[in-house]
Design a protein around this motif. Structure first.
Motif, short mmCIF file in Angstrom:
data_model
loop_
_atom_site.label_atom_id
_atom_site.label_comp_id
_atom_site.label_asym_id
_atom_site.label_seq_id
_atom_site.Cartn_x
_atom_site.Cartn_y
_atom_site.Cartn_z
N PRO A 73 -20.22 -32.68 -21.75
CA PRO A 73 -19.48 -32.34 -22.97
C PRO A 73 -19.65 -30.85 -23.26
CG PRO A 73 -20.89 -34.27 -23.34
CD PRO A 73 -21.26 -33.70 -22.00
N LEU A 76 -21.36 -29.55 -26.88
CA LEU A 76 -22.77 -29.91 -26.98
C LEU A 76 -23.60 -29.12 -25.98
CD1 LEU A 76 -24.91 -31.82 -28.23
CD2 LEU A 76 -24.35 -33.48 -26.46
N ASP A 79 -23.89 -25.52 -27.20
CA ASP A 79 -24.81 -25.42 -28.34
C ASP A 79 -26.26 -25.51 -27.87
OD1 ASP A 79 -22.72 -25.19 -30.08
OD2 ASP A 79 -22.78 -27.26 -30.79
N MET A 80 -26.50 -26.39 -26.89
CA MET A 80 -27.87 -26.57 -26.42
C MET A 80 -28.37 -25.36 -25.63
SD MET A 80 -27.66 -30.67 -25.70
CE MET A 80 -29.06 -30.84 -24.63
N LYS A 83 -29.45 -22.22 -27.59
CA LYS A 83 -30.68 -22.24 -28.38
C LYS A 83 -31.93 -22.37 -27.53
CE LYS A 83 -28.54 -23.91 -32.56
NZ LYS A 83 -28.24 -25.05 -33.44
N PRO A 85 -35.29 -21.72 -25.43
CA PRO A 85 -36.32 -20.69 -25.53
C PRO A 85 -36.19 -19.73 -24.35
CG PRO A 85 -37.27 -22.77 -24.81
CD PRO A 85 -35.83 -23.04 -25.12
N LYS A 97 -26.93 -38.18 -15.44
CA LYS A 97 -27.48 -37.33 -16.47
C LYS A 97 -27.97 -36.02 -15.88
CE LYS A 97 -32.31 -38.66 -16.40
NZ LYS A 97 -33.32 -37.85 -17.05
N ASP A 99 -30.89 -32.81 -16.78
CA ASP A 99 -31.92 -32.27 -17.66
C ASP A 99 -31.85 -30.75 -17.62
OD1 ASP A 99 -33.13 -34.57 -18.71
OD2 ASP A 99 -34.24 -34.90 -16.84
N LYS A 104 -41.69 -25.68 -21.21
CA LYS A 104 -42.11 -27.02 -21.58
C LYS A 104 -41.05 -27.78 -22.37
CE LYS A 104 -46.99 -26.40 -21.17
NZ LYS A 104 -47.52 -27.68 -20.71
N SER A 105 -39.88 -27.14 -22.57
CA SER A 105 -38.79 -27.84 -23.25
C SER A 105 -37.92 -28.53 -22.22
CB SER A 105 -37.91 -26.86 -24.02
OG SER A 105 -38.66 -26.16 -24.97
N SER A 106 -37.50 -29.73 -22.55
CA SER A 106 -36.64 -30.45 -21.62
C SER A 106 -35.57 -31.19 -22.42
CB SER A 106 -37.49 -31.43 -20.82
OG SER A 106 -36.68 -32.40 -20.22
N TYR A 107 -34.32 -30.96 -22.06
CA TYR A 107 -33.21 -31.57 -22.78
C TYR A 107 -32.32 -32.33 -21.83
CZ TYR A 107 -34.63 -29.44 -27.02
OH TYR A 107 -35.35 -29.14 -28.12
N GLY A 108 -32.21 -33.64 -22.03
CA GLY A 108 -31.35 -34.46 -21.18
C GLY A 108 -29.98 -34.60 -21.81
N ILE A 109 -28.97 -34.73 -20.96
CA ILE A 109 -27.62 -34.90 -21.47
C ILE A 109 -26.86 -35.78 -20.47
CG2 ILE A 109 -26.90 -32.69 -20.46
CD1 ILE A 109 -25.08 -32.27 -22.89
N SER A 110 -26.15 -36.78 -20.99
CA SER A 110 -25.38 -37.67 -20.11
C SER A 110 -24.21 -36.90 -19.52
CB SER A 110 -24.83 -38.87 -20.88
OG SER A 110 -25.87 -39.65 -21.36
#
Lengths: 369, 369
Positions: A73, A76, A79-80, A83, A85, A97, A99, A104-110
């Protein structure tokens, strides 16, 4: 599982940002996604909406095992990644999916299924014309306000482009008002007409060419294509025949006045405020005298306006009603210090022109009964 | 017909602007108006909304025949005078209308009946307290976010002010979270409690006192009054008894950690973006180790988040769910570089405090089951 390391995060954000602007605003549809393609240390991005398809070949990436594509998407994802770090960005792509990993930040998205993403619209060879990017971008921007908002006559929701071989003429009209401009073609080309670019495509096109010195367009059956600096842009063209508006445009005028554009705009802005959101019509009168003036009068249930502006050239007296907002749109599209108002008659169209030598731009307004 | 000449247009615009901010936002009601009063070469403005009444005595005017008052729709009047051309402004007041005349521009506006405008709420003598304007303004601003949005318990839609004679305590809570602060009183005063200022009045009050070194308030039966530099401000107080929240606030904690506020805020902002508008809850865990961390985990149908932040003080391990938005509100109200999170237990309130010597401010959040 495949990893993509992003070398230049800001360039990647810019790339995705450009694509996300184009992606369809209808959420939860695959066209609201962007396809990211990583291959041979390069990342390419593909996106489309109901009218436009854009492919961008862009930045190097440090490491990719083989070729990998994913669809996420657009809004989204943008936007991710905006932001995140500071640090190296790694995209870890699995079956359905992805990642986004930074430190140490981890963001998953389908992700959407890649094979369900619509094919890119290919560049098509056709009638070629070349223009200066900034001039064409400005001229398109200056007429697009007059496109129709209504789907009653879909052909009027676009900007009509015609060529006489030397000049492009750009026309937009919602049948109550009209905006026109002309743009020189760099090398003589074929004559054409009825190339109608949807107004929803104009913004993306303008953004793309605004800083390109020379751009080459190709017109084929149903599309306008452009290739420039690693970007392939195509927009569908509107079906149908754009009305011949030349008979609408008066060549003789009952009265003409010249005014400072900013003074007129300020008076109109005051009038607009006092008339409020419901009333858009005011009476405009050229008043003859030792010093001729243009007066603006209007009223609502609770307000009343009267403005009197001195004009540079003494016009013959005339009085008619115009849409204040439309006249402001027309003036705002012009960059000259002074403007000429040409009144065809009480029931005939009036023209607004920048008061500069050789100006090709004009706006047209039909008086209100 | 009476004429008022405005000597200083900008001062008049500022005066009307201040009043227009207070005027009721419900259009077409007399409370959406402001009353302008001209007398002895001075213009006074009076305005009110559902909670607040403001009277401002202000600028000199050059010429008024006798005394004249009129009531006009505040927002429209402000918008119109903001856009006037340069020059002397003259207000021409007739029976049910007023004309604003500048040079050749003339703007009429219908007026409300002066005698239908509600009486100003008078300053009432009562319990007096004095505070530093900026300190009180900042402290009020820092707690107001936690006021309830719901009218289910109207008393919670305000900020509770208590006095122990030396300090004011300010408390706002929507019963899921709470914000508290303390403000020194300049001269010792009476003890009081249950002074509850509607949150809708807080903004106007803050604007008014933010640059006033010392302000004196008077509390009477149902209102809080303030007189400062020609302005009389009153706000109604909320009826009812504000709940005693002291028993809610834990004094012992299972675990405490100290973090950089901005790092935590950025991680929460990323989490908020990835969780989208529907999901607001994430799991927060203090993880013991040689280097202790705070982790944030959450997920939606299409996204998943994981953040790990190093903490300054090793806390005991604990894991609970919190509202990400509420924690951000609480952090955003604090100006310190570091913050201390104090966990009362898995089902007990957690506190957020600025990590500075003698801080009196704190936020409280109830964990989500």
């Amino acid at each position: 599982m495949t990893n993509i390391k992003i070398k230049e995060t800001q360039a990647f954000i810019d790339l995705v940002g450009r694509a996300a602007n184009v992606a369809s605003k209808k959420p939860d549809t695959i066209r609201s996604g962007i396809m990211v393609n990583a291959k041979e240390n390069k990342i390419a991005v593909r996106t489309m909406n109901e009218s436009v398809s854009v492919q961008v070949d862009a930045i190097d990436i440090t490491e990719t095992e083989g070729e990998i594509a994913f669809v996420v998407p657009a809004k989204l994802f943008l936007d991710m990644i905006k932001k995140l770090p500071k640090g190296d960005v790694e995209l870890v792509i699995e079956d359905k999916k992805m990642d986004i990993v930074v430190g140490k930040s981890s963001y998953g998205i389908s992700t959407y299924a890649v094979d369900e993403f619509p094919q890119a619209v290919a560049y098509e060879e056709g009638t070629i014309f070349q223009v200066e990017g900034p001039t064409f971008a400005e001229s398109l921007s200056a007429v697009v306000y007059a496109c129709s908002e209504s789907e009653a006559r879909p052909i009027l929701t676009g900007v009509h482009i015609l060529s006489n071989g030397k000049y492009l003429t750009l026309i937009a009209t919602d049948s109550v008002r009209l905006a026109a401009n002309a743009v020189p073609i760099i090398a003589p080309t074929e004559e054409f007409k009825n190339v109608v670019v949807p107004k929803t495509s104009v913004n993306e096109l303008v953004t793309l060419i605004a800083d390109q010195k020379e751009v080459e367009f190709s017109i084929s059956q149903n599309q306008l294509s452009l290739k420039t600096e690693g970007i392939t842009f195509t927009t569908r063209l509107l079906d149908g025949t754009f009305p011949d508006v030349t008979k609408l445009i008066p060549s003789e005028f009952e009265s003409e006045v010249v005014l400072h554009k900013d003074e007129l705009l300020k008076a109109l802005d005051r009038s607009k405020t006092a008339l409020g959101p419901k009333e858009k019509i005011a009476r405009f009168s050229v008043v003859e005298g030792t010093l001729s003036t243009l007066t603006i009068e209007g009223k609502t249930e609770i307000t009343k306006i009267f403005e009197e502006l001195f004009v540079d050239e003494a016009g013959v007296g005339i009085s008619l009603k115009l849409n204040v907002h439309y006249l402001m749109n027309s003036l705002n599209s012009m960059s000259s210090k002074k403007v000429r108002l040409q009144f065809g008659g009480v029931t005939k169209p009036m023209l607004v022109r920048p008061e500069v030598e050789g100006a090709t731009q004009f706006g047209l307004l039909l008086p209100v009964r």
